[in-house]
Design a protein around this motif. Sequence first.
Motif, PDB file in Angstrom:
ATOM      1  N   LEU A 166      -9.406  18.236  28.585  1.00 47.32           N
ATOM      2  CA  LEU A 166      -9.739  17.449  29.587  1.00 47.32           C
ATOM      3  C   LEU A 166     -11.105  17.470  29.975  1.00 47.32           C
ATOM      4  CD1 LEU A 166      -8.814  16.523  32.556  1.00 47.32           C
ATOM      5  CD2 LEU A 166      -8.406  18.909  33.244  1.00 47.32           C
ATOM      6  N   ARG A 167     -11.502  18.723  29.504  1.00 49.65           N
ATOM      7  CA  ARG A 167     -13.182  18.703  29.744  1.00 49.65           C
ATOM      8  C   ARG A 167     -13.846  17.901  28.860  1.00 49.65           C
ATOM      9  NH1 ARG A 167     -17.372  19.889  27.185  1.00 49.65           N
ATOM     10  NH2 ARG A 167     -16.477  20.491  25.162  1.00 49.65           N
ATOM     11  N   GLN A 168     -13.712  17.376  27.512  1.00 53.47           N
ATOM     12  CA  GLN A 168     -14.133  16.299  26.947  1.00 53.47           C
ATOM     13  C   GLN A 168     -14.036  15.055  27.439  1.00 53.47           C
ATOM     14  OE1 GLN A 168     -12.499  16.445  22.973  1.00 53.47           O
ATOM     15  NE2 GLN A 168     -13.380  18.581  22.449  1.00 53.47           N
ATOM     16  N   GLN A 169     -12.730  14.991  28.125  1.00 51.73           N
ATOM     17  CA  GLN A 169     -12.474  13.518  28.860  1.00 51.73           C
ATOM     18  C   GLN A 169     -13.690  13.251  29.995  1.00 51.73           C
ATOM     19  OE1 GLN A 169      -8.691  13.131  30.783  1.00 51.73           O
ATOM     20  NE2 GLN A 169      -8.551  10.942  30.302  1.00 51.73           N
ATOM     21  N   GLN A 170     -13.639  14.459  30.943  1.00 47.75           N
ATOM     22  CA  GLN A 170     -14.410  14.058  31.951  1.00 47.75           C
ATOM     23  C   GLN A 170     -16.088  14.035  31.585  1.00 47.75           C
ATOM     24  OE1 GLN A 170     -13.511  18.130  33.701  1.00 47.75           O
ATOM     25  NE2 GLN A 170     -12.043  17.046  35.081  1.00 47.75           N
ATOM     26  N   GLU A 171     -16.326  14.800  30.359  1.00 51.02           N
ATOM     27  CA  GLU A 171     -17.744  14.442  29.802  1.00 51.02           C
ATOM     28  C   GLU A 171     -17.873  12.900  29.313  1.00 51.02           C
ATOM     29  OE1 GLU A 171     -19.798  15.905  25.803  1.00 51.02           O
ATOM     30  OE2 GLU A 171     -19.222  17.723  27.123  1.00 51.02           O
ATOM     31  N   GLU A 231      -6.903  22.288  28.302  1.00 51.61           N
ATOM     32  CA  GLU A 231      -8.160  22.422  29.006  1.00 51.61           C
ATOM     33  C   GLU A 231      -9.574  21.682  28.085  1.00 51.61           C
ATOM     34  OE1 GLU A 231      -6.352  24.760  28.155  1.00 51.61           O
ATOM     35  OE2 GLU A 231      -5.112  25.115  29.921  1.00 51.61           O
ATOM     36  N   GLU A 232      -9.588  22.092  27.071  1.00 54.23           N
ATOM     37  CA  GLU A 232     -10.696  21.482  26.354  1.00 54.23           C
ATOM     38  C   GLU A 232     -10.562  19.822  26.310  1.00 54.23           C
ATOM     39  OE1 GLU A 232     -13.903  21.034  23.957  1.00 54.23           O
ATOM     40  OE2 GLU A 232     -13.533  22.749  25.341  1.00 54.23           O
TER      41      GLU A 232
END
Length: 138
Positions: free
Chosen positions: A120-125, A117-118
């Motif tokens: 994925l969050r970094q990728q979206q950022e 999840e982390e």
Amino acid sequence: MGDRVEIPDEELTIPRAAINKMIKEILPNIRVANESRELILACCTEFIHLLASESNDVCAQQQKKTISPEHILAALDKLGFGDYRADAEAVLQDCKEVAAKKKKHSTRLENLGIPEEELLRQQQELFAKVCIFQLILN
């Protein structure tokens, strides 16, 4: 063999649940008295200590600092348990195969230790930053 260091009994034994499970698997239809279970536990513990100590001696004779499977197999022979060598080698092979499968299925992503999840969050950022950067350039 070297001197044994005395450690409290609770630190020396195999978990009783493990012994009970092995007894139940090997002798499913036979009742085993608690005193007999304790004796089996003591014998198993003593065998492990003896094998570990002899393995350590073999290791030291070869001027090594880490006990390897080969040291344990040699210790089995030196202690007169050579009959168990083939079984021990089969278990060692099984362990190697399991380790190889785990390593094969392991990915670099899993080795990072960061939850998916982390990541994925970094990728979206990062995608968002790229979009902003592209808007500024255009």
